[in-house]
Design a protein around this motif. Sequence first.
Motif, PDB file in Angstrom:
ATOM      1  N   PHE A  70       0.436  -1.267  -0.415  1.00  0.00           N
ATOM      2  CA  PHE A  70      -0.107  -0.050   0.077  1.00  0.00           C
ATOM      3  C   PHE A  70       0.870   1.096   0.056  1.00  0.00           C
ATOM      4  CE2 PHE A  70      -2.794  -2.849   1.987  1.00  0.00           C
ATOM      5  CZ  PHE A  70      -3.821  -3.336   1.149  1.00  0.00           C
ATOM      6  N   ALA A  71       0.920   2.142  -1.063  1.00  0.00           N
ATOM      7  CA  ALA A  71       2.000   2.788  -0.933  1.00  0.00           C
ATOM      8  C   ALA A  71       1.054   4.492  -1.380  1.00  0.00           C
ATOM      9  CB  ALA A  71       2.136   3.375  -2.121  1.00  0.00           C
ATOM     10  N   PHE A  72       1.448   4.745   0.345  1.00  0.00           N
ATOM     11  CA  PHE A  72       0.964   6.868   1.294  1.00  0.00           C
ATOM     12  C   PHE A  72       1.097   7.519   0.346  1.00  0.00           C
ATOM     13  CE2 PHE A  72      -0.116   3.342   3.969  1.00  0.00           C
ATOM     14  CZ  PHE A  72      -1.648   3.459   4.582  1.00  0.00           C
ATOM     15  N   GLY A  73       0.734   7.828   0.156  1.00  0.00           N
ATOM     16  CA  GLY A  73       1.466   9.630  -0.722  1.00  0.00           C
ATOM     17  C   GLY A  73       0.689  10.328   0.288  1.00  0.00           C
ATOM     18  N   ALA A  74       0.404  12.131  -0.210  1.00  0.00           N
ATOM     19  CA  ALA A  74       0.368  13.576   0.525  1.00  0.00           C
ATOM     20  C   ALA A  74      -1.179  12.977   1.227  1.00  0.00           C
ATOM     21  CB  ALA A  74       0.040  14.692  -0.435  1.00  0.00           C
ATOM     22  N   ALA A  75      -1.512  13.395   2.649  1.00  0.00           N
ATOM     23  CA  ALA A  75      -2.628  13.542   3.182  1.00  0.00           C
ATOM     24  C   ALA A  75      -4.069  13.862   1.810  1.00  0.00           C
ATOM     25  CB  ALA A  75      -2.777  14.632   4.124  1.00  0.00           C
ATOM     26  N   ALA A  76      -4.693  12.588   1.594  1.00  0.00           N
ATOM     27  CA  ALA A  76      -6.189  13.238   0.759  1.00  0.00           C
ATOM     28  C   ALA A  76      -6.886  14.243   1.629  1.00  0.00           C
ATOM     29  CB  ALA A  76      -6.803  11.810   0.328  1.00  0.00           C
ATOM     30  N   TYR A  77      -6.987  14.121   2.878  1.00  0.00           N
ATOM     31  CA  TYR A  77      -8.635  14.653   3.228  1.00  0.00           C
ATOM     32  C   TYR A  77      -7.609  15.003   4.547  1.00  0.00           C
ATOM     33  CZ  TYR A  77     -12.764  17.257   4.277  1.00  0.00           C
ATOM     34  OH  TYR A  77     -13.862  18.663   4.139  1.00  0.00           O
ATOM     35  N   THR A  78      -8.504  16.917   5.337  1.00  0.00           N
ATOM     36  CA  THR A  78      -8.637  16.389   6.643  1.00  0.00           C
ATOM     37  C   THR A  78      -9.391  17.157   7.298  1.00  0.00           C
ATOM     38  OG1 THR A  78      -5.743  17.545   6.253  1.00  0.00           O
ATOM     39  CG2 THR A  78      -7.525  17.857   8.784  1.00  0.00           C
ATOM     40  N   THR A  79     -10.317  15.979   8.271  1.00  0.00           N
ATOM     41  CA  THR A  79     -11.392  16.561   8.335  1.00  0.00           C
ATOM     42  C   THR A  79     -11.831  17.178   9.212  1.00  0.00           C
ATOM     43  OG1 THR A  79     -11.375  14.619  10.597  1.00  0.00           O
ATOM     44  CG2 THR A  79     -12.523  13.851   8.063  1.00  0.00           C
ATOM     45  N   PRO A  80     -12.557  18.226   8.825  1.00  0.00           N
ATOM     46  CA  PRO A  80     -12.962  19.371  10.388  1.00  0.00           C
ATOM     47  C   PRO A  80     -14.757  18.732  10.929  1.00  0.00           C
ATOM     48  CG  PRO A  80     -13.327  20.474   7.975  1.00  0.00           C
ATOM     49  CD  PRO A  80     -13.044  18.745   8.381  1.00  0.00           C
ATOM     50  N   PRO A  81     -14.401  18.892  12.272  1.00  0.00           N
ATOM     51  CA  PRO A  81     -13.144  18.848  13.466  1.00  0.00           C
ATOM     52  C   PRO A  81     -12.653  17.625  12.646  1.00  0.00           C
ATOM     53  CG  PRO A  81     -15.693  19.139  14.732  1.00  0.00           C
ATOM     54  CD  PRO A  81     -15.555  18.804  13.295  1.00  0.00           C
ATOM     55  N   ALA A  82     -10.739  17.272  14.104  1.00  0.00           N
ATOM     56  CA  ALA A  82     -10.793  16.370  13.649  1.00  0.00           C
ATOM     57  C   ALA A  82     -10.623  14.916  14.109  1.00  0.00           C
ATOM     58  CB  ALA A  82      -9.251  16.442  14.607  1.00  0.00           C
ATOM     59  N   GLU A  83     -12.190  15.011  15.856  1.00  0.00           N
ATOM     60  CA  GLU A  83     -12.175  13.392  16.229  1.00  0.00           C
ATOM     61  C   GLU A  83     -13.858  13.428  15.609  1.00  0.00           C
ATOM     62  OE1 GLU A  83     -10.758  14.165  20.045  1.00  0.00           O
ATOM     63  OE2 GLU A  83      -8.511  13.436  19.464  1.00  0.00           O
ATOM     64  N   GLY A  84     -13.954  12.660  16.530  1.00  0.00           N
ATOM     65  CA  GLY A  84     -16.053  11.982  16.222  1.00  0.00           C
ATOM     66  C   GLY A  84     -16.153  11.477  15.471  1.00  0.00           C
ATOM     67  N   TRP A  85     -15.235  11.638  13.906  1.00  0.00           N
ATOM     68  CA  TRP A  85     -15.290  10.835  13.196  1.00  0.00           C
ATOM     69  C   TRP A  85     -15.953   9.108  12.995  1.00  0.00           C
ATOM     70  CZ3 TRP A  85     -18.414  14.397   9.038  1.00  0.00           C
ATOM     71  CH2 TRP A  85     -18.169  15.164   9.810  1.00  0.00           C
ATOM     72  N   THR A  86     -17.056   8.842  11.999  1.00  0.00           N
ATOM     73  CA  THR A  86     -16.755   7.523  11.965  1.00  0.00           C
ATOM     74  C   THR A  86     -16.433   7.195  10.185  1.00  0.00           C
ATOM     75  OG1 THR A  86     -18.046   6.787  13.605  1.00  0.00           O
ATOM     76  CG2 THR A  86     -18.093   4.987  12.056  1.00  0.00           C
ATOM     77  N   LEU A  87     -15.617   6.637   9.603  1.00  0.00           N
ATOM     78  CA  LEU A  87     -15.419   6.809   8.224  1.00  0.00           C
ATOM     79  C   LEU A  87     -16.854   5.825   7.916  1.00  0.00           C
ATOM     80  CD1 LEU A  87     -12.085   8.345   7.571  1.00  0.00           C
ATOM     81  CD2 LEU A  87     -14.750   9.814   7.867  1.00  0.00           C
ATOM     82  N   ILE A  88     -17.044   5.500   6.247  1.00  0.00           N
ATOM     83  CA  ILE A  88     -17.701   3.813   6.070  1.00  0.00           C
ATOM     84  C   ILE A  88     -17.214   4.148   4.494  1.00  0.00           C
ATOM     85  CG2 ILE A  88     -19.729   3.024   5.727  1.00  0.00           C
ATOM     86  CD1 ILE A  88     -21.130   5.193   8.427  1.00  0.00           C
ATOM     87  N   ALA A  89     -17.127   3.209   4.180  1.00  0.00           N
ATOM     88  CA  ALA A  89     -15.985   3.106   2.743  1.00  0.00           C
ATOM     89  C   ALA A  89     -17.334   2.695   1.493  1.00  0.00           C
ATOM     90  CB  ALA A  89     -15.694   2.305   2.111  1.00  0.00           C
ATOM     91  N   GLY A  90     -18.033   3.035   0.887  1.00  0.00           N
ATOM     92  CA  GLY A  90     -19.273   2.669  -0.054  1.00  0.00           C
ATOM     93  C   GLY A  90     -19.033   3.128  -1.728  1.00  0.00           C
ATOM     94  N   ASN A  91     -20.029   2.604  -2.132  1.00  0.00           N
ATOM     95  CA  ASN A  91     -20.428   3.185  -3.587  1.00  0.00           C
ATOM     96  C   ASN A  91     -21.527   4.572  -3.880  1.00  0.00           C
ATOM     97  OD1 ASN A  91     -20.320   3.467  -6.864  1.00  0.00           O
ATOM     98  ND2 ASN A  91     -21.202   1.920  -6.856  1.00  0.00           N
ATOM     99  N   PHE A  92     -21.113   5.262  -3.220  1.00  0.00           N
ATOM    100  CA  PHE A  92     -22.333   6.663  -2.502  1.00  0.00           C
ATOM    101  C   PHE A  92     -22.668   7.125  -3.951  1.00  0.00           C
ATOM    102  CE2 PHE A  92     -20.478   5.510   1.885  1.00  0.00           C
ATOM    103  CZ  PHE A  92     -20.979   5.011   2.180  1.00  0.00           C
ATOM    104  N   SER A  93     -21.286   7.076  -4.950  1.00  0.00           N
ATOM    105  CA  SER A  93     -22.432   8.062  -5.701  1.00  0.00           C
ATOM    106  C   SER A  93     -22.127   7.570  -7.425  1.00  0.00           C
ATOM    107  CB  SER A  93     -21.213   9.529  -5.704  1.00  0.00           C
ATOM    108  OG  SER A  93     -19.428   9.007  -6.187  1.00  0.00           O
ATOM    109  N   GLU A  94     -21.585   6.231  -7.852  1.00  0.00           N
ATOM    110  CA  GLU A  94     -22.218   5.631  -8.248  1.00  0.00           C
ATOM    111  C   GLU A  94     -21.128   5.745  -9.537  1.00  0.00           C
ATOM    112  OE1 GLU A  94     -25.683   3.839 -10.957  1.00  0.00           O
ATOM    113  OE2 GLU A  94     -25.911   5.545 -10.065  1.00  0.00           O
TER     114      GLU A  94
END
Length: 750
Positions: free
Chosen positions: A201-225
């Motif tokens: 797994f090759a990591f590049g630069a940060a893809a995003y930073t969530t505001p606020p930093a804490e409290g998020w639960t991330l869920i992957a899915g094909n939401f936009s088709e």
Amino acid sequence: MADIFEWKQKGSVLPAAGWSFVTGNFTGNAIADVAAYHPSDGSLWVGSTTGGDFLFTQWATVDPKTGWTILSGNFVGDAYDDLVAYHPSDGSIWVGTNMGSSFVFSQWATVIPASGWSFQAGDFTGDGRTDLMAYHPSDGSVWVGVNTGSSFVFIQWATVDSASGWTFQVGDFTRNGRVDIVAHYARDGSVWVGRNTGSSFAFGAAAYTTPPAEGWTLIAGNFSEDGATDLGAYLGDTGSSDTSGTFRVGRSTLAGDFFFAGEPWATLSPSSGWILVPGNFTADNRDDLFAYHPSDGSIWIGENRGTPAEGYAWPLSAAPGEVIQFYVSGPLVPVADIVEHTVSGDSVIGDPKTSVPFTPTVQPLATSTPWRDGVGWQPSFSLTIPASWRSGVYSARLRSVITSEEAYVTFVVKPKTLSPSGVAVLANVNTWLAYNSWGGKSKYDGAALNSFLRPILMRPAYPEGHPSPVGLWDPFDHLARAEIFLLSWLQKEGYQPDVCSDIDFHNNGVPAGYHKLIVGTHPEYWTYGMRDQLDAFLGRGGSLLYLGGNGLFETAAYIPGQTGMTFLEGVEDSGGYRAYATFRVKGRHERQVLGVATTRCLAYDDNLGRGFRVKAPDHAVFLGLGVVLNQTFAKAGGGASGHEVDTMRSKYAKSLPCQLWQPNSPSEPPPEIPSSGLPHGIVLLARAYNPPGYEHNVFAETVGADMTFYRHPRGGFVFSTGSIPFGHSLSQDAPDAVLPRLMRNVLNMN
């Protein structure tokens, strides 16, 4: 915006609390099932639905009862999904083979150390069988357990730093045909994509930073088709009422990052405590959400109704015989209706002209900064402007097949030949752009560079059966919709106006043969080239009818190719205003040519528009109207003076309206504004007044718009009304009222 997910309760579970869920194809239905595990007795259940409530049956029991992590995937390579179970007491990993009505477990691996691991399931090797990704916080190591068909063989693919504090999601985020991973570091909110190279797994630069930093639960899915896995983000109760309980979707972009801007796709109540799992429960090509709340055991399906209908056109204008390309996206009806916008009563409508078939797709975004760089979509269809179409404002009307929502892709039809009336009207596309926040930012959010190549949040007409908003203004009633009221009045009066865009005017000015130029509604943002073109037009004897407010005010510049504009003198994140970007600070005060200057800006909820009072009843513009001094007129449609207004009075030419000047320190002086005298021979025709004590500026008086007239030294004239809603009031007035007859006098003047 309404939730994109439409929520329907599908039952409840007992006991209410303690359950964990995964989704998968366990029963062979066309829609997803769920598997449920409860640690009180170690029971494993499968819940299937065909549109009604979930029907749960027990398929297995695990021992020991508590402590298991359960995942789903196609581990044995047949037509159904299985389960994998990990227990931290001994590090054992078991696969529960799906037998059609039960899971039969066998041990496939053991991890060392036994405890502390977190897992995700995905086909990382591309052989059709589901593998495992394993992460351990002791050293930040990330492993892939390659599925051999009867075991998992673990190979280290990456290391994350810092070692602990990471959570992971899996999916094809980079459109490389392989299953990648996303790593989320909650301590700073950073999101990283680990591209699957086939052995790492090759990591590049940060893809995003969530505001606020804490409290998020991330869920992957094909939401936009749109062909890649997106990243959903659920924020529980953080004490912030404007973000708690929201579920947002970060669309995977072609640049390998995520675009999270825009409204939430769902807002949940209660705001915290939900367990959300993606799954296709509606047999389409988009993932829905399975939602469980432990407070009452309720289970819900959030049916994903898809991305909105949206699009843009380029170029923004074309003459008969020329071609416009349309770039559209969404689950759309495969036919776009091309309409010409006219006015019926107090509504802007779309008169159907033709229809164009196309193949709908949900198009991927090029970058996470589409307000600046454009969306990078491919053309969906094109239109050659027919020779029979008159010049005007048109749209391609799109419809969603799911919600019947409408979207308008607006463009201008330019003239092929000169109109007999010799009247040209400017479409204020620069101002449309400045206020367009599609993609997360506009000029008013501090974005200095803004792209035309993205959908625009501007509705020139309301959907069929949708009433116009109460009162005069909605947030876009100073843009195209408001301009159409003025244009439609001119058309109905027989003046056959020719329309061109700001870009056309910048490039070509007013071609020879036109003797009147109408600049209306809200022509705020001009280039230096446009000012030069206006001076040239007046210099050869043309006449200007300025029927708007806050015009010729802030400077802007087209980027190469003219697919975007630079505002705010190119200073990013400098706020929605920048005093030094005004023409008046640059020595080209709007009052020098218009005779009036912007002085007051009101909020959108201000419906206190006012009429004008006659100040020069003997002037030629009032010829034959029988008006008397201080007679009030132009009160239709909420009044012709309101919102943002201009005045000829001198003291306003020496300042910056709308509190544009915001010093960095109390001692910092405001920018020096060169003096601006009034044009020679200017006449105050009429003046509007607003309620005493109602001001939105630094001047303690009730300033309304001024209507003025002067003869230009080169033979033409300049007539100014200085108010944004002037055109709307004109279109709503009775044909024999003062304002329409006054405008006929002005238009018929030489």
